[in-house]
Motif scaffolding. Structure first.
Motif, PDB file in Angstrom:
ATOM      1  N   ALA A  75       0.825  -1.213   0.000  1.00 46.77           N
ATOM      2  CA  ALA A  75       0.000   0.000   0.000  1.00 46.77           C
ATOM      3  C   ALA A  75       0.859   1.263   0.000  1.00 46.77           C
ATOM      4  N   VAL A  76       1.851   1.318   0.858  1.00 44.89           N
ATOM      5  CA  VAL A  76       2.643   2.553   0.930  1.00 44.89           C
ATOM      6  C   VAL A  76       3.505   2.723  -0.324  1.00 44.89           C
ATOM      7  N   ASP A  89      -3.469  15.191  -0.782  1.00 47.79           N
ATOM      8  CA  ASP A  89      -4.745  15.425  -0.102  1.00 47.79           C
ATOM      9  C   ASP A  89      -5.898  14.591  -0.649  1.00 47.79           C
ATOM     10  N   ARG A  90      -5.882  14.299  -1.924  1.00 48.92           N
ATOM     11  CA  ARG A  90      -7.010  13.572  -2.513  1.00 48.92           C
ATOM     12  C   ARG A  90      -6.843  12.056  -2.403  1.00 48.92           C
ATOM     13  N   LEU A  91      -5.636  11.611  -2.158  1.00 49.08           N
ATOM     14  CA  LEU A  91      -5.344  10.171  -2.145  1.00 49.08           C
ATOM     15  C   LEU A  91      -5.135   9.700  -0.710  1.00 49.08           C
ATOM     16  N   ARG A  92      -5.836   8.635  -0.315  1.00 47.88           N
ATOM     17  CA  ARG A  92      -5.702   8.092   1.035  1.00 47.88           C
ATOM     18  C   ARG A  92      -5.690   6.567   0.976  1.00 47.88           C
ATOM     19  N   ILE A  93      -5.026   5.970   1.958  1.00 43.00           N
ATOM     20  CA  ILE A  93      -5.027   4.507   2.066  1.00 43.00           C
ATOM     21  C   ILE A  93      -6.166   4.089   2.986  1.00 43.00           C
ATOM     22  N   LYS A  94      -6.917   3.118   2.532  1.00 42.29           N
ATOM     23  CA  LYS A  94      -7.978   2.519   3.366  1.00 42.29           C
ATOM     24  C   LYS A  94      -7.543   1.099   3.730  1.00 42.29           C
ATOM     25  N   TRP A  95      -7.701   0.745   4.968  1.00 39.61           N
ATOM     26  CA  TRP A  95      -7.190  -0.540   5.459  1.00 39.61           C
ATOM     27  C   TRP A  95      -7.686  -1.710   4.641  1.00 39.61           C
ATOM     28  N   ASP A 102     -10.410  10.751  -3.859  1.00 39.48           N
ATOM     29  CA  ASP A 102     -11.686  11.442  -3.613  1.00 39.48           C
ATOM     30  C   ASP A 102     -12.719  10.473  -3.021  1.00 39.48           C
ATOM     31  N   ASN A 103     -12.273   9.629  -2.127  1.00 32.37           N
ATOM     32  CA  ASN A 103     -13.114   8.650  -1.410  1.00 32.37           C
ATOM     33  C   ASN A 103     -13.677   7.548  -2.306  1.00 32.37           C
ATOM     34  N   ALA A 104     -13.170   7.386  -3.507  1.00 27.13           N
ATOM     35  CA  ALA A 104     -13.595   6.298  -4.384  1.00 27.13           C
ATOM     36  C   ALA A 104     -12.392   5.388  -4.660  1.00 27.13           C
ATOM     37  N   LYS A 105     -12.697   4.129  -4.968  1.00 24.85           N
ATOM     38  CA  LYS A 105     -11.632   3.131  -5.095  1.00 24.85           C
ATOM     39  C   LYS A 105     -10.836   3.338  -6.375  1.00 24.85           C
ATOM     40  N   ALA A 175       8.175   0.749  11.119  1.00 25.35           N
ATOM     41  CA  ALA A 175       8.505   1.820  10.177  1.00 25.35           C
ATOM     42  C   ALA A 175       7.469   1.893   9.054  1.00 25.35           C
ATOM     43  N   ILE A 176       7.011   0.745   8.608  1.00 25.81           N
ATOM     44  CA  ILE A 176       5.991   0.719   7.556  1.00 25.81           C
ATOM     45  C   ILE A 176       4.667   1.242   8.101  1.00 25.81           C
ATOM     46  N   ALA A 177       4.332   0.807   9.301  1.00 28.02           N
ATOM     47  CA  ALA A 177       3.074   1.253   9.910  1.00 28.02           C
ATOM     48  C   ALA A 177       3.071   2.763  10.119  1.00 28.02           C
ATOM     49  N   ASP A 178       4.208   3.296  10.438  1.00 30.37           N
ATOM     50  CA  ASP A 178       4.305   4.744  10.635  1.00 30.37           C
ATOM     51  C   ASP A 178       3.985   5.478   9.333  1.00 30.37           C
ATOM     52  N   GLN A 179       4.568   5.020   8.257  1.00 29.08           N
ATOM     53  CA  GLN A 179       4.302   5.627   6.953  1.00 29.08           C
ATOM     54  C   GLN A 179       2.856   5.424   6.543  1.00 29.08           C
ATOM     55  N   TRP A 180       2.364   4.203   6.777  1.00 25.18           N
ATOM     56  CA  TRP A 180       0.975   3.876   6.431  1.00 25.18           C
ATOM     57  C   TRP A 180       0.025   4.816   7.181  1.00 25.18           C
ATOM     58  N   SER A 181       0.291   5.011   8.458  1.00 25.66           N
ATOM     59  CA  SER A 181      -0.597   5.830   9.280  1.00 25.66           C
ATOM     60  C   SER A 181      -0.619   7.289   8.815  1.00 25.66           C
ATOM     61  N   LYS A 182       0.502   7.768   8.324  1.00 24.77           N
ATOM     62  CA  LYS A 182       0.544   9.144   7.808  1.00 24.77           C
ATOM     63  C   LYS A 182      -0.326   9.305   6.566  1.00 24.77           C
ATOM     64  N   ARG A 183      -0.516   8.228   5.840  1.00 23.42           N
ATOM     65  CA  ARG A 183      -1.229   8.328   4.566  1.00 23.42           C
ATOM     66  C   ARG A 183      -2.631   7.709   4.604  1.00 23.42           C
TER      67      ARG A 183
END
Lengths: 234, 166
Positions: A75-76, A89-95, A102-105, A175-183
């Protein structure tokens, strides 16, 4: 090494065959067209020209962090490869590893394991967004963004993935989780997880558990720890 | 609390937790902190407030303070809970995850009771965080018993199948 083919059924299946034949970690395969790509629980991933269908291989080594955390590495890495096109801002990781624009896959990642071989498959909507009945989808093109060719994106993704694999091995899941959490989406984002037993769990995103599992805080205040399921924004 | 009283109280708390059906319990009082979980892969309290630490294969739930260590609380059946014929092989879960008997919902199961298997036979999938692991028999034989249900959360090393010589 990056290989490409015009048409295949599934790049994950092809990469699994390559792994069985002794392929080394770090090889990549992408297809211009994929006829039987699949997502979680065997769902078909609708093919569309101009999108990315690619797979790579990781060989687990003694002492590696837990293999499931490779879902977060993928994911990261993909997020980093797409950021130049989307901005942060427009791109986010969903678990655990869907990328949402923009909240779409925007993309799907599926990992499959055979022995010490982990196949990581990536599907990214570059030019077209497939219609999926139960969720909103989007492509970079539909979002009005400039977008790379699949070959260009694979080249970038290969490097980002190798960098994060190196980080995963050197510094572990933290370290990966830290990056993941930021995004990822902000804490408190309302989500619904459909669990393998058919039940739904609604709650506020409460971050990641130490092993990478999803934490949802229910209205009662209790926290559910979820290791598998389909997660939706609500 | 004195040490002996503290240990006694913690033991009682664990017993009540096990009987309660709760999945997690987090107690914090007077410098004492205890975390219990039925999740065998739960790494316990996160002392670093948000930092995520690497997790060992099957850590026991832990207390983050100097309180006496809590005993692991697991809902996973062990091989001891299962009647195993002499010479049978147990196929176990590679790690915590969701157990699937078929490649996708509605498709035929990989194996059923009575199925003949070889070392390469795919028995099931276990999923955690969108990583699907194919579990293979590893032995020749016949499926004698299936110990988990489709969609069930299974623990690391939990027995999934009993295979006997064909």
């Amino acid at each position: 090494m990056i290989r490409s083919v015009a048409v295949t059924q599934s790049t994950n299946d092809d990469m699994a065959a390559l792994a069985k034949a002794g392929a080394a970690e770090g090889c990549w395969l992408w297809a211009e067209h994929q006829t039987a790509g699949r997502g979680r629980q065997g769902r078909l991933w609708s093919p569309a020209p101009g999108n990315l269908y690619a797979s790579t291989l990781v060989r687990l080594l003694p002492g590696d962090p837990p293999a499931p955390s490779l879902a977060l590495v993928a994911a990261v890495a993909l997020d980093a490869a797409l950021l130049p096109f989307t901005g942060p801002d427009r791109l986010r990781i969903k678990w655990p590893n869907d990328l949402m624009l923009d909240n779409a896959k925007l993309s799907g990642i599926l990992l499959e394991r055979e022995g010490d071989a982990i196949i990581a498959g990536f599907g990214v909507n570059l030019a077209h967004a497939p219609i999926i009945p139960d969720r909103a989808t989007i492509s970079l093109a539909e979002a009005g963004l400039a977008y790379p060719t699949p070959g260009e994106l694979v080249e970038t993704l290969k490097h980002r993935f190798a960098e994060y694999i190196a980080l995963w091995r050197a510094e572990g899941l933290a370290a990966i989780a830290d990056q993941w959490s930021k995004r990822s989406f902000p804490l408190g984002t309302m989500m619904r997880a459909w669990l393998p037993d058919g039940n739904a769990c609604d709650g506020m995103f409460d971050g990641m558990a130490p092993d990478g599992a999803l934490r949802l805080r229910r209205a009662s205040g209790s926290v559910e720890t979820i290791h598998a399921g389909d997660v939706f924004l609500i | 609390m004195t040490n002996s009283r503290q240990i006694s109280d913690v033991e009682q708390l664990i017993e009540e937790f096990q009987q309660s059906g709760m999945r997690e319990l987090h107690v914090r009082a007077d410098g004492f902190e205890l975390y219990l979980s039925t999740n065998g892969d739960d790494a316990g309290l996160d002392v670093a407030q948000g930092a995520v630490a690497p997790v060992a294969a099957a850590p026991a739930p832990v207390a983050a303070s100097a309180a006496p260590a809590a005993a692991p609380v697991s809902v996973a059946p062990s091989a001891a809970d299962v009647a195993i014929p002499d010479g049978a092989e147990i196929i176990r879960a590679p790690y915590l995850g969701t157990f699937y008997r078929s490649p996708k919902p509605g498709s035929p199961v990989y194996v059923d009771v009575g199925s003949e298997v070889t070392p390469e036979t795919e028995m099931c999938l276990v999923e955690v965080m969108k990583l699907f692991t194919a579990v293979r028999a590893g032995v020749n034989g016949r499926v004698h018993q299936i110990l988990a249900t489709d969609g069930q959360m299974v623990q690391a090393d939990q027995p999934l199948f009993v295979v006997v010589a064909a």
